[in-house]
Enzyme design. Structure first.
Site, short mmCIF file in Angstrom:
data_model
loop_
_atom_site.label_atom_id
_atom_site.label_comp_id
_atom_site.label_asym_id
_atom_site.label_seq_id
_atom_site.Cartn_x
_atom_site.Cartn_y
_atom_site.Cartn_z
N HIS A 41 0.86 -1.19 0.00
CA HIS A 41 0.00 0.00 0.00
C HIS A 41 0.90 1.23 0.00
CE1 HIS A 41 -3.66 2.29 0.88
NE2 HIS A 41 -2.92 3.03 1.70
N ASP A 98 0.92 5.05 -0.19
CA ASP A 98 0.15 6.29 -0.18
C ASP A 98 0.79 7.26 -1.16
OD1 ASP A 98 -2.00 5.86 1.75
OD2 ASP A 98 -0.35 5.45 3.12
N ASP A 155 -8.30 1.81 1.86
CA ASP A 155 -7.92 2.77 2.92
C ASP A 155 -8.70 4.07 2.84
OD1 ASP A 155 -6.45 3.61 5.10
OD2 ASP A 155 -4.82 4.43 3.91
N HIS A 197 -6.40 9.61 -1.14
CA HIS A 197 -7.10 9.51 0.14
C HIS A 197 -6.38 10.05 1.37
CE1 HIS A 197 -5.11 5.39 0.13
NE2 HIS A 197 -4.81 5.80 1.34
ZN ZN Z 1 -3.46 4.85 2.59
#
Ligand code: ZN
Length: 1172
Positions: A321, A323, A433, A649
């Site tokens: 994951h 970001d 998420d 996000h």
């Molecule tokens: Zn995230």
């Protein structure tokens, strides 16, 4: 025969002789002491004598064998490989330190340990290393030789010709990955060269190292902890992994099971036989572990997954994951992506069962641009079916705040990118998420050619436990997707026994579906799965092949295959429970408000791009003055990509560090500049010799006609502000009301047809002239024939419906600004907690003066001083209704300019209402959502702050209605609302200090409006009024109206017959040929939706000047779904009948016939046969 068993018992071995006497002590263990003993076998206090002491045969770091040179890029510069290689390198050594991580202004290179820190010293983020290794010849005998490089931060290893090989995660956290395996050929040759880029950003999220969300330490230094050539004892490493799995079996399997006991006994036995002076004892320990994992299990490799249970309950998929920005900016993510993915490609070479999935087309695009050799390696792995793209979206976006159209574009841009580069579309949407998921998503996911959806975040709910793991998620319009919310409760699992077990024990729908997805691998700086995770999973599977105490885990499949199995097992979902409507996250409720600038940038950019597409589409079809005008497809797409990127996000929610917002605001500024340029270029084609009202050159224009361009498709009236100073004073004749000082005037514009052009006009008979009255010193009344607002002693004491003679504010209560103490329990920028409602101050409008006196507009100017902040609010009422709907009331508009210097306080505007309803209504993407106003259940209580919105276009409202009446708040750039009991609130500003210490400090401008309406919400004009409020006219001064024939044409599109169907988007087709010569297969694409939640059938009229030959209904990707019959109306327009169900989104593609290049004399538009 069986009951005669004891005579004919068949033992595997002959029965042992049972001794007659026993003089021993007996061996019953004290289980917990034996179990706890296992913690002393590796690392810790006994690391000098336990297994840790034998993990390496050799370790050398002398400069004869390890030659290091470094070049440090100045400041935050991030040169790519080729540029870095041109620089001058200087020698370096283990133990050197470098940094700091801050944005500095001067200096050079490495900083020796002993140097005092200098305030002027320049930061250096990116360091390039040339590594030259000389490998001792006798090392050839060993199974593996490694280079261990630990810069205490992240790094990437390249070949000397620039191919990324793998990432490095330095430091001593759980994500540590510092080894690079040296190829056999290099060990044989005795020479090996590498290039490494290390990045000491000081902002890696550091969740294992102190406070996760504190603003980054910009003065952190990093030391080169290791640059060693090592020979690992691979047997010892494998024993370590054996032992780790045994310990996990001992600690994670609940209850007193055979497998758990056997794991402890076996591990204990391994400890007893281990002798650090005896190499054979390590192999002996491994042999003992076969009691649990099965004989010769290790030699089977990935084949272990082909034994045992036929059907696996837990499917493992590698993931990282990343970001796209959070505690680091976008440009750092580009490096994280390259490091992580190269690492995974490398692991795939060694573990054939390993599959890795990742989402976010934007990250692939960056990789393609900056790391072409790696992109090619990944492309090969995608083709091999080992590297899986998932999600089908541009980024893993926030799903609360983007408009419906923006959500559609996330999927359109994502799917088209994946299709263009890899020849595949995703079938699973992937938002693990995001901070809550709108009920609009299921329909959009299906329209983007996907069936499945994976998510996870709702396991973070801080009030209610979400009841499902596998379910049909049914959106607001009735469309479903097959949804899995992993019972492992994380998308960065460590692939432990506990994780695998939780996949079953925490599964909430085992009655209807027994399979779960294990998404494992370290996220962000961690690079995805570690070798030890893949080793662990093999052992877990091996153990489960011999025991039912552990669910079998499966590797080597894709997420799409996992969902295919869920679909088949659940009889196409028919045995699964449904969840209807939004997936509200009971957490992070402050993110609808945090970072006002990003919310506004998002809203304004979405509207701007909508307008750009509409106006550019018409310009591209009506090439009147500029025959060479070409639809600026690429430039529009570039703008969209920036807007979609900022919807990530942790960016749009306001939960990233300050640096991220500097980047985001720069992108919004670029979008605004480009968008405005594109609109000017398009208007230059359709309205030649015109200038925007906002253009300063308007002052030098002496003549011309004011014309508004309405990009909505609703009939409308507007009151516009017109500058009257300088030469523009000539415009005075076109205004109805002039300001006292004569600098501006107000004109009334009318667009009766809906869509297209709006003309200036005088007062109408049905206008409602406005008045403002001052009573005494502190009471002000704004009034027209429909509504009246009273402010007394700085608070709104009365909101009155004049026609119905109805007071809307309960006796003794008041509305206005209110400020709350805002100290969430932990996640500062993310959360506003329920207890903030308990501590507040009501603010008064102060120093009120009358700013405009009618007859078109009245305004009050008010100031509020609070703490170090000032809040100036202009409160206005116009002489027109909010929309053209009969009985439409006027709204009260609040335009605020705030200089905000509070910390941990939350500014809202509230209105107590004489209205009773158990539910309030909030706009969401392509529809609306109702949420309770009471606190009956904990599910109701949890929604004390909610997202209200914007549909397709960008507007937003919250509405409290009862039978016969309601009041809405319209919002132009705010997304947080609440309605508790009879009090409707809009959230305006917060002031968190982590992870951005300066969040929202400084100047803000934003607007909202209060709109009373007759009838309930469903009978109201609220959604239309909210669109109009958010989409002002593009007003232009046209010098020569004769040269602008579009002024005289009918609107291109008219939606007739159902007031609940809105035309949202007009653009050119995705696959149109936009080259200067291309004219074949030109299309216009329209997006329409049903906005109130009921059926409707409309006649979509297409003006005769558009040579439509075919009307197709498509999905979002513009694949044809069906053809609609079009017919010709009496006045030569084309028309098509379209039927909708509640909240349905439809994409209509109009295929155009050939346009004549030269306009005909009698008509400037083509009149070729429409073909039907
Ligand atoms: Zn995230």
């Amino acid at each position: 025969m069986a009951h005669h068993g004891h005579h004919h018992h068949h033992h595997a071995a002959p029965p042992a002789e049972y001794p007659k006497e026993n003089h021993g002590p007996g061996a019953k263990w004290i289980k917990h002491l034996t179990q706890n003993r296992l913690g002393t076998f590796n690392g810790g206090h006994f690391s000098d004598v336990n297994l840790s002491s034998v993990l390496y045969h050799h370790r050398i770091d002398n400069k004869e064998n390890v030659k290091l040179e470094v070049w440090s890029a100045p400041g935050l510069e991030k040169p790519l490989f080729a540029e870095a290689m041109k620089q001058k390198f200087k020698s370096a050594k283990k133990g050197d330190s470098f940094g700091p991580s801050c944005e500095g202004t001067c200096g050079d290179g490495m900083r020796e340990k002993e140097t005092e820190r200098n305030a002027d010293e320049e930061s250096q983020t990116n360091h390039w290393w040339k590594v030259s290794l000389t490998i001792p010849a006798y090392w050839e005998q060993y199974e593996r030789v490694q280079f261990e490089f630990d810069p205490d931060c992240e790094a990437m290893i390249f070949t000397t010709d620039g191919t990324p090989l793998q990432g490095i995660t330095g430091g001593y956290g759980g994500d540590r990955r510092v080894e690079h395996i040296i190829p056999r050929s290099a060990v044989k040759a005795g020479k090996y060269e590498l290039v490494i880029e290390s990045s000491c950003n000081g902002m890696f999220g550091v969740p294992w190292n102190g406070d996760t969300i504190a603003p980054p330490d910009m003065n952190r230094y990093f030391g080169l902890r290791s640059a060693d050539l090592v020979v690992p004892n691979m047997t010892a490493w494998h024993l370590m992994w054996d032992f780790q799995t045994l310990r996990e079996l001992a600690d994670s399997i609940p209850g007193n099971t055979a497998l758990q006991n056997k794991a402890i006994v076996t591990a204990n036995e391994i400890m007893n036989v281990f002798d650090r002076g005896d190499v054979e004892s390590i192999a002996h320990g491994r042999k003992l572990a076969e009691d649990v994992f099965g004989e010769a299990w290790a030699a089977k490799g990935a084949g272990i997954y082909e034994e045992g249970a036929e059907k696996a309950q837990v499917w493992g998929i590698g993931h990282c994951h990343i970001d796209t920005a959070w505690l680091w900016p976008y440009h750092v993510t580009q490096q994280k992506t390259a490091r992580s993915w190269s690492t995974q490609v490398d692991l795939m070479e060694r573990f054939p069962e390993h599959r890795f999935t990742c989402s976010q087309a934007q990250q692939f695009k960056w990789l393609e641009q900056q790391y072409p050799p790696l992109f090619k390696r990944i492309k090969d792995k995608v083709a091999e079916g080992k590297f899986h793209v998932v999600g089908g979206s541009w980024v893993e976006n926030d799903s609360n705040m983007p408009s419906g159209e923006a959500l559609a574009r996330q999927f359109i841009f994502g799917q088209r990118y994946f299709e263009s580069r890899f020849g595949i579309r995703c079938n699973t949407a992937w938002l693990p998420d995001s901070f809550g998921l709108t009920g609009a998503l299921p329909q959009l996911i299906r329209l983007a050619d996907m069936d499945y959806f994976f998510t996870q975040k709702l396991s973070w709910n801080n009030i209610n436990n979400f009841p499902h793991s596998t379910f049909n998620w049914v959106g607001i319009d009735g469309t479903q997707v097959l949804c899995h919310m992993t019972p492992v409760d994380t998308y960065t699992a460590q692939a432990t026994v506990g994780d695998v077990n939780k996949g079953v024990t925490n599964h909430k729908n085992l009655e209807s579906s027994g399979t779960s997805l294990l998404v494992f691998g370290n996220g962000d700086g961690g690079g995805g799965p570690l070798e030890k995770m893949l080793e662990n999973l093999r052992r877990i599977r091996a153990a489960s092949n011999h025991s039912r105490d552990l669910p079998p885990v499966l590797m080597g499949r894709s997420v799409d295959e996992f969902f295919d199995v869920l679909a088949a097992d659940s009889k196409a979902g028919s045995t699964l429970p449904n969840w209807s409507g939004e997936l509200y996250l009971e957490f992070h409720r402050g993110t609808y408000t945090s970072h006002g600038s990003i919310k506004k940038g998002n809203r304004k950019s979405e509207i701007l791009l909508r307008d750009v597409e509409i106006i550019s589409t018409f310009a591209s079809l009506f090439k009147f003055h500029k025959k060479d005008y070409v639809y600026p497809n690429q430039r529009i797409n570039d703008c969209w990509e920036k807007v979609l990127l900022n919807q990530f996000h942790d960016v749009l929610p306001g939960s990233a560090i300050g640096m991220v917002y500097n980047d985001a605001e720069k992108l919004y500024a670029e979008v605004r500049e480009e968008g405005e340029t594109l609109i000017e270029e398009a208007f230059a084609t359709i309205f030649p010799s015109s200038v925007a009202l906002a253009d300063p050159s308007i002052k030098s224009k002496k003549n011309g006609t004011l014309v508004g361009y309405n990009t909505t498709f609703f009939p409308r009236r507007d009151i516009i502000e017109v500058p009257l100073s300088g030469g523009a004073s000539r415009l005075r004749s076109q205004v109805v009301q002039a300001a006292k000082d004569g600098s501006v005037g107000y004109a009334l514009m009318d667009c009766a047809n809906g869509g297209g052009v709006s003309y200036g006009t005088g007062m109408y008979a049905d206008c409602k002239p406005v008045s403002v009255t001052r009573v005494g010193t502190d009471q002000f009344i704004l009034r027209n024939a429909s509504v009246q607002l009273t402010i007394a002693d700085g608070r709104i004491t009365s909101l009155y419906d004049v026609a119905l003679e109805r007071e809307l504010i309960p006796t003794g209560e008041t509305g206005g600004l209110i400020i709350f103490d805002d100290r969430p329990n932990y996640w500062d920028a993310w959360d506003v907690e329920i207890h903030h409602l308990e501590k507040y101050k009501k603010l008064k409008f102060e120093s009120i003066t009358i700013a405009s006196e009618g007859p078109l507009r009245v305004s009050l100017k008010a100031e509020v001083k609070y703490g170090q902040s000032s809040i100036n609010v202009m409160i206005s009422l116009d002489a027109i209704g909010a929309s053209m709907k009969k009985n439409s009331r006027s709204f009260f508009r609040f335009d605020a300019q705030v200089d905000w210097h509070q910390r941990h306080e939350f500014l809202k505007f509230e209105l107590p209402l004489n209205i009773k309803n158990d539910y309030a209504t909030y706009e969401t993407q392509f529809g609306h959502v109702q949420r309770s106003t009471h606190k009956n259940t904990t599910w109701d209580m949890a929604k004390f702050e909610v997202c209200g919105h914007k549909a397709g276009l960008i507007y937003q409202y919250a509405d409290l209605s009862e039978y016969g009446y309601g009041v809405a708040i319209l919002s132009e750039s705010k997304y947080g609302f609440s309605c508790r009991g009879n009090v409707l609130r809009i959230s305006l500003l917060r002031a968190a200090t982590a992870p951005d210490a300066e969040q929202d400090q400084g100047k803000h401008e934003f607007s909202w409006a209060v709109l009373p309406h007759q009838g309930s919400f469903l009978e109201s004009d609220v959604p239309i009024a909210a669109i109009l409020f958010n989409s002002p006219l593009h007003v232009r001064l046209v010098e020569d109206t004769a040269a602008a024939p579009l002024l005289k044409t009918k609107p291109a599109f008219v939606v007739e017959g159902a007031p609940n169907i809105f035309l949202e988007t007009v653009k050119r087709g995705l696959d149109d040929d936009f080259s200067a010569t291309g004219s074949d297969g030109q299309t216009i694409v329209l997006r329409l939706y049903e906005a109130f939640g009921g059926h409707g059938t409309v006649k979509l009229r297409i003006a005769a000047h558009l040579p439509v030959v075919k009307v197709l209904e498509t999905n979002l990707l513009e694949d044809e779904l069906k053809e609609h019959a079009a017919y010709q109306t009496a006045d030569a327009d084309a028309a098509v009948k379209l039927s909708f169900h509640g909240f349905e989104v439809k994409t209509i593609k109009l295929l155009l016939g050939k346009q004549s290049a030269v306009p005909k004399r009698e008509s400037w538009v083509t009149v070729d046969s429409p073909g039907f």
